[in-house]
Design a protein around this motif. Structure first.
Motif, PDB file in Angstrom:
ATOM      1  N   ALA A   1      26.388  38.654  49.329  1.00 20.49           N
ATOM      2  CA  ALA A   1      25.017  38.742  49.850  1.00 20.49           C
ATOM      3  C   ALA A   1      24.932  39.910  50.821  1.00 20.49           C
ATOM      4  N   PRO A   2      23.715  40.377  51.126  1.00 17.71           N
ATOM      5  CA  PRO A   2      23.570  41.428  52.146  1.00 17.71           C
ATOM      6  C   PRO A   2      24.284  41.039  53.428  1.00 17.71           C
ATOM      7  N   MET A   3      24.940  42.012  54.060  1.00 19.44           N
ATOM      8  CA  MET A   3      25.769  41.735  55.227  1.00 19.44           C
ATOM      9  C   MET A   3      25.182  42.368  56.480  1.00 19.44           C
ATOM     10  N   VAL A   4      25.734  41.925  57.613  1.00 17.07           N
ATOM     11  CA  VAL A   4      25.310  42.423  58.921  1.00 17.07           C
ATOM     12  C   VAL A   4      26.513  43.065  59.589  1.00 17.07           C
ATOM     13  N   ALA A   5      26.337  44.270  60.103  1.00 22.31           N
ATOM     14  CA  ALA A   5      27.438  44.968  60.762  1.00 22.31           C
ATOM     15  C   ALA A   5      27.927  44.178  61.967  1.00 22.31           C
ATOM     16  N   GLY A   6      29.243  43.990  62.041  1.00 20.52           N
ATOM     17  CA  GLY A   6      29.844  43.262  63.142  1.00 20.52           C
ATOM     18  C   GLY A   6      29.921  41.766  62.944  1.00 20.52           C
ATOM     19  N   ASP A   7      29.297  41.258  61.870  1.00 20.03           N
ATOM     20  CA  ASP A   7      29.298  39.813  61.634  1.00 20.03           C
ATOM     21  C   ASP A   7      30.188  39.489  60.438  1.00 20.03           C
ATOM     22  N   ASP A   8      30.870  38.351  60.519  1.00 20.36           N
ATOM     23  CA  ASP A   8      31.715  37.921  59.406  1.00 20.36           C
ATOM     24  C   ASP A   8      30.849  37.543  58.214  1.00 20.36           C
ATOM     25  N   SER A   9      31.244  38.024  57.048  1.00 22.09           N
ATOM     26  CA  SER A   9      30.534  37.704  55.812  1.00 22.09           C
ATOM     27  C   SER A   9      31.537  37.242  54.766  1.00 22.09           C
ATOM     28  N   THR A  10      31.063  36.422  53.848  1.00 27.68           N
ATOM     29  CA  THR A  10      31.909  35.901  52.779  1.00 27.68           C
ATOM     30  C   THR A  10      31.647  36.665  51.488  1.00 27.68           C
ATOM     31  N   VAL A  11      32.721  37.109  50.850  1.00 28.42           N
ATOM     32  CA  VAL A  11      32.637  37.804  49.572  1.00 28.42           C
ATOM     33  C   VAL A  11      33.477  37.029  48.561  1.00 28.42           C
ATOM     34  N   ASP A  12      32.847  36.614  47.463  1.00 26.24           N
ATOM     35  CA  ASP A  12      33.555  35.925  46.384  1.00 26.24           C
ATOM     36  C   ASP A  12      33.858  36.912  45.259  1.00 26.24           C
ATOM     37  N   VAL A  13      35.095  36.928  44.815  1.00 28.74           N
ATOM     38  CA  VAL A  13      35.510  37.764  43.694  1.00 28.74           C
ATOM     39  C   VAL A  13      36.030  36.839  42.599  1.00 28.74           C
ATOM     40  N   THR A  14      35.383  36.886  41.431  1.00 29.20           N
ATOM     41  CA  THR A  14      35.765  36.020  40.318  1.00 29.20           C
ATOM     42  C   THR A  14      36.500  36.827  39.257  1.00 29.20           C
ATOM     43  N   VAL A  15      37.669  36.342  38.864  1.00 32.02           N
ATOM     44  CA  VAL A  15      38.469  36.968  37.808  1.00 32.02           C
ATOM     45  C   VAL A  15      38.353  36.098  36.564  1.00 32.02           C
ATOM     46  N   SER A  16      37.887  36.689  35.451  1.00 34.97           N
ATOM     47  CA  SER A  16      37.756  35.977  34.179  1.00 34.97           C
ATOM     48  C   SER A  16      38.834  36.474  33.223  1.00 34.97           C
ATOM     49  N   ASN A  17      39.694  35.581  32.798  1.00 35.69           N
ATOM     50  CA  ASN A  17      40.748  35.921  31.839  1.00 35.69           C
ATOM     51  C   ASN A  17      40.362  35.338  30.486  1.00 35.69           C
ATOM     52  N   GLY A  18      39.763  36.165  29.634  1.00 40.70           N
ATOM     53  CA  GLY A  18      39.337  35.709  28.317  1.00 40.70           C
ATOM     54  C   GLY A  18      40.390  35.858  27.247  1.00 40.70           C
ATOM     55  N   GLY A  19      41.589  36.321  27.611  1.00 37.30           N
ATOM     56  CA  GLY A  19      42.642  36.528  26.629  1.00 37.30           C
ATOM     57  C   GLY A  19      43.354  35.243  26.246  1.00 37.30           C
ATOM     58  N   GLU A  20      44.264  35.371  25.282  1.00 34.53           N
ATOM     59  CA  GLU A  20      45.026  34.219  24.805  1.00 34.53           C
ATOM     60  C   GLU A  20      46.294  33.996  25.617  1.00 34.53           C
ATOM     61  N   ASP A  21      46.615  34.919  26.508  1.00 29.24           N
ATOM     62  CA  ASP A  21      47.821  34.797  27.330  1.00 29.24           C
ATOM     63  C   ASP A  21      47.444  34.704  28.802  1.00 29.24           C
ATOM     64  N   SER A  22      48.282  34.019  29.572  1.00 29.15           N
ATOM     65  CA  SER A  22      48.061  33.914  31.008  1.00 29.15           C
ATOM     66  C   SER A  22      48.347  35.246  31.691  1.00 29.15           C
ATOM     67  N   LEU A  23      47.661  35.473  32.806  1.00 33.61           N
ATOM     68  CA  LEU A  23      47.985  36.607  33.662  1.00 33.61           C
ATOM     69  C   LEU A  23      49.007  36.127  34.686  1.00 33.61           C
ATOM     70  N   SER A  24      50.068  36.871  34.866  1.00 30.72           N
ATOM     71  CA  SER A  24      51.111  36.463  35.808  1.00 30.72           C
ATOM     72  C   SER A  24      51.271  37.503  36.909  1.00 30.72           C
ATOM     73  N   ASP A  25      51.799  37.056  38.050  1.00 28.88           N
ATOM     74  CA  ASP A  25      52.001  37.919  39.217  1.00 28.88           C
ATOM     75  C   ASP A  25      50.706  38.629  39.592  1.00 28.88           C
ATOM     76  N   VAL A  26      49.668  37.841  39.812  1.00 27.20           N
ATOM     77  CA  VAL A  26      48.329  38.389  40.059  1.00 27.20           C
ATOM     78  C   VAL A  26      48.180  38.787  41.525  1.00 27.20           C
ATOM     79  N   THR A  27      47.692  40.002  41.735  1.00 29.35           N
ATOM     80  CA  THR A  27      47.354  40.486  43.067  1.00 29.35           C
ATOM     81  C   THR A  27      45.920  40.993  43.037  1.00 29.35           C
ATOM     82  N   LEU A  28      45.086  40.489  43.952  1.00 27.84           N
ATOM     83  CA  LEU A  28      43.689  40.908  44.037  1.00 27.84           C
ATOM     84  C   LEU A  28      43.450  41.506  45.412  1.00 27.84           C
ATOM     85  N   GLN A  29      42.925  42.730  45.411  1.00 29.48           N
ATOM     86  CA  GLN A  29      42.709  43.446  46.672  1.00 29.48           C
ATOM     87  C   GLN A  29      41.234  43.805  46.785  1.00 29.48           C
TER      88      GLN A  29
END
Length: 396
Positions: free
Chosen positions: A164-192
């Motif tokens: 959502a729109p954020m305010v400078a200096g204020d804590d905001s929440t950001v959700d990042v969704t990873v969709s794995n549509g493949g037939e194999d699992s993703l391993s050793d996942v790092t999200l930055q």
């Protein structure tokens, strides 16, 4: 009669054709010049089950066996499809003598899938030891290749940023969704998660199952106003991908309003403090104090009031003041702030609450007057009942 397989049939046809060429050469050269045999003794295929678009190398081995001293000059080697169209060729390959062989690589690719029935053609002339051309000849050899269509691409994982729109200096929440549509699992996942004026945050997870989604929640505090380009970068043992989303960041709008009313409930006089946050950032550590020329008024506190919302705090009092100066202090976007208002006697007029006004919630205030039920208090602005006496904080 026993059945003949495709490979047996191809070998039989090659032998018959080679024998035919040898016999025709024998008739042309004659017994005085010897017998010339030209055959395709072997065909090597780099990939007999390629995918459309793959480059395939087909290499026939041309063998010359002669009872005399005649040679065989190879004019061309061609490869044709089932329609007789040339799809590869090699020309002017020289002359081979008795007991000699020559490998001729031909390269080809296919645009469509299916069984390919191809034919190799070796064309040339017999040459005697005097260099005279004696007989033109052709040897053919069948080649079969099964071509597959392109494999379905494994879908790349997708990364989506929800902020959502954020305010400078204020804590905001950001959700990042990873969709794995493949037939194999993703391993050793790092999200930055990184961005303009935002400290880089990193989260790790062992796996994300096939055909599933995983949401990562980050708390960020933008330091600058304007537009923040947030970038979420995903890396795993097999794949890496990223996405960028632009999020508006506005300056803090500090707009807090305070008011008070007096209500009567079951012969108990209650002073209600109403804290309305009309700003764009939540306020925290809210403390309300009041001063009156004729009555001592208690203070009260609220842990947090969200942006564009309000909270009401009720405290018991002995007498209704003629007027009151109310002060609210709080923290917004990491900075201390306050607001003050004066409430006249008309605004502090006493209202009586009935049982029909009950919110159905039970909260109790401690203090010298004994426990007082606030379940019947009708809160302004739709706030949730919280309360305190003499600055004592009661959490919601």
């Amino acid at each position: 009669m026993p059945l003949i397989t495709r490979s047996q049939f191809g070998g039989l046809m090659a032998a018959v054709l080679a024998l035919t060429v040898a016999c025709s050469m024998f008739a042309g050269v004659g017994a005085a010049s010897g017998v010339t045999y030209v055959t395709v003794s072997d065909v090597a295929v780099s990939d007999d089950n390629p995918t459309t678009g793959d480059l395939v190398t087909i290499t026939p081995t041309i063998r010359h066996s002669s009872a005399g001293d005649a040679g065989f000059q190879i004019n061309e080697v061609t490869l044709t499809n089932s329609n007789g169209e040339r799809i590869a060729e090699a020309n002017d390959l020289g002359t081979i003598g008795g007991s000699e062989t020559l490998d001729v690589p031909l390269r080809v690719s296919f645009d469509s899938a299916g069984d390919k029935h191809l034919t190799l053609h070796v064309r040339g002339v017999t040459v005697n030891n005097s260099g005279d051309y004696q007989l033109a000849s052709e040897v053919t050899y069948p080649v079969y290749i099964d071509v597959d269509g392109p494999a379905a691409d494994e879908p790349e994982p997708r990364v989506h940023i929800d902020a959502a729109p954020m305010v400078a200096g204020d804590d905001s929440t950001v959700d990042v969704t990873v969709s794995n549509g493949g037939e194999d699992s993703l391993s050793d996942v790092t999200l930055q998660l990184s961005g303009d004026g935002i400290a880089t945050k990193t989260q790790m997870q062992p796996t994300i199952s096939a055909e599933s989604m995983q949401t990562f929640t980050f708390s960020v505090t933008p330091s600058e106003t304007g537009s923040a380009d947030l970038t979420a970068s995903l890396s795993s043992s097999d794949v890496s991908t990223s996405t960028t989303s632009s999020v508006p960041v506005s300056a803090v709008d500090d707009d807090v309003r305070i008011d008070a009313t007096v209500v009567e409930n079951d012969n108990t006089t209650l002073l209600q403090y109403h804290v309305a946050n009309a700003g764009n950032a939540p306020i925290e550590d809210v403390l309300v104090t009041a001063d009156s020329p004729d009555v001592s008024l208690p203070s009260a506190s609220v842990e947090r009031v969200a942006a564009s919302s309000s909270e009401t705090v009720a405290v018991p009092i002995g007498n209704v003041p003629s007027e009151a100066t109310i002060d609210v202090s709080y923290t917004v976007a990491g900075e201390s702030s306050s607001a003050t208002t004066t409430v006249s006697g008309e605004s502090l007029q006493t209202n009586t609450l009935s049982a029909s006004g009950s919110t159905g919630q039970e909260a109790f205030l401690g203090g010298g007057m004994g426990g007082v039920s606030l379940g019947a208090i009708a809160l302004l602005f739709g706030g949730v009942v919280v309360g305190g006496v003499a600055g004592t904080r009661l959490r919601k």
